[in-house]
Design a protein around this motif. Structure first.
Motif, PDB file in Angstrom:
ATOM      1  N   UNK A  56     -23.846  19.963  64.937  1.00  0.00           N
ATOM      2  CA  UNK A  56     -24.240  19.834  66.354  1.00  0.00           C
ATOM      3  C   UNK A  56     -23.252  20.687  67.067  1.00  0.00           C
ATOM      4  N   UNK A  57     -23.593  21.863  67.471  1.00  0.00           N
ATOM      5  CA  UNK A  57     -22.659  22.864  68.186  1.00  0.00           C
ATOM      6  C   UNK A  57     -22.717  22.531  69.687  1.00  0.00           C
ATOM      7  N   UNK A  58     -21.885  22.187  70.192  1.00  0.00           N
ATOM      8  CA  UNK A  58     -21.692  21.678  71.733  1.00  0.00           C
ATOM      9  C   UNK A  58     -20.913  22.926  72.548  1.00  0.00           C
ATOM     10  N   UNK A  59     -21.422  22.980  73.969  1.00  0.00           N
ATOM     11  CA  UNK A  59     -20.354  23.477  74.913  1.00  0.00           C
ATOM     12  C   UNK A  59     -20.313  25.033  74.752  1.00  0.00           C
ATOM     13  N   UNK A  60     -21.529  25.689  74.055  1.00  0.00           N
ATOM     14  CA  UNK A  60     -21.527  27.121  73.951  1.00  0.00           C
ATOM     15  C   UNK A  60     -21.689  27.859  75.096  1.00  0.00           C
ATOM     16  N   UNK A  61     -22.680  27.285  76.015  1.00  0.00           N
ATOM     17  CA  UNK A  61     -23.063  27.872  77.214  1.00  0.00           C
ATOM     18  C   UNK A  61     -21.914  27.796  78.310  1.00  0.00           C
ATOM     19  N   UNK A  62     -20.982  26.809  78.297  1.00  0.00           N
ATOM     20  CA  UNK A  62     -19.907  26.650  79.479  1.00  0.00           C
ATOM     21  C   UNK A  62     -18.851  27.865  78.843  1.00  0.00           C
ATOM     22  N   UNK A  63     -18.847  28.340  77.593  1.00  0.00           N
ATOM     23  CA  UNK A  63     -18.125  29.656  77.406  1.00  0.00           C
ATOM     24  C   UNK A  63     -18.192  30.750  78.573  1.00  0.00           C
TER      25      UNK A  63
END
Length: 636
Positions: free
Chosen positions: A371-378
């Motif tokens: 589960x890869x998280x917080x990619x968009x917040x980059x």
């Protein structure tokens, strides 16, 4: 006046460059391209207009470059006719902050507006007229006026990531389709075709868009159900608690038949950026993966690949790997529940290699699901080292590096994933905000479940977040109300603030049935997230029924374009309509009904899925009087 018609939509362009779209029962007027630099709107320029039989082109040159707006006829891959809108531009040179709108200032009389989020949880569904609300949505939106529709679709993989913006009040106003450039070196802009369709099948048009925009066609459907540690434990998860839940599921004769994955969520690591276990996992992650595997499950693991907390080594020593502020310094741009972090910059080859090695390491240990998280917040960082790479590509670079790291050994869930990254490197994608065992959370997430239904099993498997059911009616848990995650916002000078005592569970039995019914209707990922050992007989009965039910197709929300959140759903199982869901979202008793005969359903009785009672169907009408915040899930 210049005009042409295709697919039931008339495109009309005035001499001054204003244009409008007109169809039966609906129109969008007052459209005009616009530009803004550094937040300042540039003065308008005269548009040169040329027209053909099914195309109108507007051209101009302004202070920043040369521009074309192309209005044309279009046919999608499924043969649906409509019209398209496209902007092409050549800038005089790189720009710092540019906003360009294919159309702006548009108005329409509407009864409903729906739009897709850029990532999980941002979907919008509004009934008009209403108190004014500004909105920004992405990829697709549907404008509805008393049963007449405009369906807008943008290329999923567009480098310009155009957004739909506007104000919904008494009518739709200030509607715009807008792209941005920020600190990138490109001088060429091409939005691709923004398509507009009309007709009486808006959901079908959305489904066609999803199929057409899939890089991987007919993605393999992942059928495994799972258990995830996050919603009950948050950051308090331990090795012992993971194994306790896994053993309980393995020993349950019903759950063990369907739950095939155990996912350790946030809380196992030393810190963001140093992906090694903390002291609550004393035997290490290889040991835990082996133990989970020995119990008959696939082990899964949560990682936020770009988060770097201030005390991790990379944040303190490898500044060249970090995303930047406006002024070009590493920036502490991430904040979630007062936990702050820098971002790894995926445009840097060394950062990509760090991500690849991290996922290779844990895939080699035996983890089969990430589960890869917080990619968009980059994208909260203002600058990245390689400014030739469009910002829309940043999240894709992250998940691509992880995909390369696992080398086919594991599946990937994109959480906080920008949908525009496409479906090439993900199997599952979260579509909703974080769910909790609370009624307000169920109410909010129902919108995302409906608005994103068209992507399920066309682009990826939708993840509506967890099937959680714990509450006073469904568990025997002295720690049910223990965790108060909002206390992190309390400041020394604060008076008492009730929201800071927010707890993660308040579901009644009836509300738990609504929550899980929606997960069943979503027909996507199903992951439990309660402490299994503390559920009582009622709670376990709900989960037994959920996992034992045949997985159906993505349900149809019958009132999707005439309600804020749908109350009437139909679902096919094995190619035929076999389930109906009626939800009373209100605090008052409510009578609801579905005309089953209209959908070719000839059943004369139905069975209450949750309570095993028989329901009579009179003259093809399924009708129920429902208590507040409850549902009827009927099977036939």
């Amino acid at each position: 006046m210049y005009q042409f018609t295709n697919g039931g939509i008339s495109v009309q362009v005035a001499e001054d460059g204003h244009f409008q779209f007109v169809a039966d029962g609906i129109s969008l007027s007052n459209c005009l391209p616009s530009f803004a630099m550094e937040g300042e709107v540039l003065p308008g320029c005269k548009w040169e207009i040329t027209a053909g039989a099914s195309q109108i082109i507007l051209k101009n040159t302004n202070l920043i470059g040369r521009w074309e707006i192309i209005l044309g006829a279009v046919r999608n891959a499924a043969g649906r006719d409509g019209v398209s809108l496209r902007m092409k531009g050549t800038l005089n040179g790189p720009v710092h902050d540019l906003e360009y709108s294919l159309l702006s200032g548009a108005t329409a009389e509407l009864t409903h507006f729906q739009g897709q989020g850029q990532r999980m949880g941002d979907a919008r569904s509004m009934l008009l007229p209403q108190k004014e609300q500004n909105f920004t949505v992405w990829y697709t939106c549907v404008l509805t006026n008393s049963g007449h529709h405009f369906v807008f679709t943008a290329p999923l993989r567009s480098t310009s990531l155009p957004a739909y913006k506007g104000t919904a009040g008494n009518a739709l106003s200030n509607f715009a389709i807008t792209g941005t450039l920020h600190n990138v070196s490109t001088t060429e802009i091409d939005t691709g075709d923004i398509c507009i369709f009309t007709g009486d099948a808006p959901q079908q048009a959305l489904e066609e868009w999803a199929e057409e925009n899939a890089t991987i066609k007919n993605p393999p459907i992942c059928r495994e159900y799972g258990w995830n540690s996050w919603d009950y434990y948050l950051w308090t998860i331990t090795e012992e608690e993971v194994l306790e839940n896994a053993r309980f599921i393995a020993n349950d004769p019903i759950l063990s038949q369907k739950i095939k994955r155990i996912i350790i969520d946030d809380g196992w690591q030393y810190c963001y950026g140093e992906w090694d276990p903390n002291p609550y996992f004393p035997h290490g992650m290889k040991y835990l993966a082996d133990q989970i595997t020995a119990l008959g499950f696939e082990p899964g693991l949560w990682i936020a690949p770009t988060l770097m907390e201030p005390h991790c080594h990379i944040a303190l020593r490898d500044y060249d790997m970090l995303a930047l502020s406006e002024g070009g310094q590493p920036t502490l741009a991430f904040n979630c529940m007062e936990r702050q972090a820098f971002f790894l910059d995926p445009t840097v080859p060394k950062a990509q290699e760090f991500i690849r090695k991290t996922f290779d390491k844990y895939a080699e240990m035996g983890f089969k699901y990430f589960k890869l998280d917080f990619m968009g917040t980059t994208l909260k960082a203002r600058r990245f080292h390689d400014e030739s790479i469009p910002r829309s590509e940043i999240p894709r670079l992250i998940v691509k590096a992880a995909y390369e790291g696992v080398k086919g050994r594991a599946k990937i869930l994109g959480c906080n994933y920008i949908f525009g990254g496409g479906n090439e490197f993900v199997n599952d994608v979260r579509i909703s905000s974080d769910i909790h065992a609370r009624w307000d959370s169920v109410v909010d997430n129902a919108i995302a479940t409906a608005v994103n239904a068209h992507t399920n099993n066309r682009l990826w498997r939708n993840d509506p977040d967890f099937a959680v059911i714990r509450g006073r009616d469904t568990s025997e848990d002295p720690e049910l109300l223990l965790l108060k995650c909002n206390l992190v916002y309390t400041r020394p000078e604060d008076k008492y603030v009730p929201i800071y005592d927010y707890v993660l569970s308040d579901l009644s039995l009836a509300q738990a049935e609504v929550s899980v019914s929606l997960v069943l209707m979503a027909a996507g990922a199903i992951n439990l997230s309660d402490k299994m050992t503390r559920l009582n007989a009622k709670g376990l009965d709900i989960l037994h029924r959920l996992v034992s039910a045949p997985l159906g197709e993505t349900a149809i929300a019958l009132d999707q374009f005439e309600s804020i959140r749908p109350a009437l759903w139909l679902q096919k199982v094995d190619g035929r309509f076999a389930r109906a869901l009626l939800i009373n979202w209100t605090d008052q008793e409510q009578e609801l009904q579905i005309d089953l005969a209209k959908h070719g359903i000839t059943a004369t009785t139905a069975k209450d899925f949750w309570h095993d009672t028989t329901i009579d169907i009179s003259q093809g009408i399924l009708k129920a009087t429902l208590p507040p915040t409850s549902c009827l899930l009927a099977t036939f």
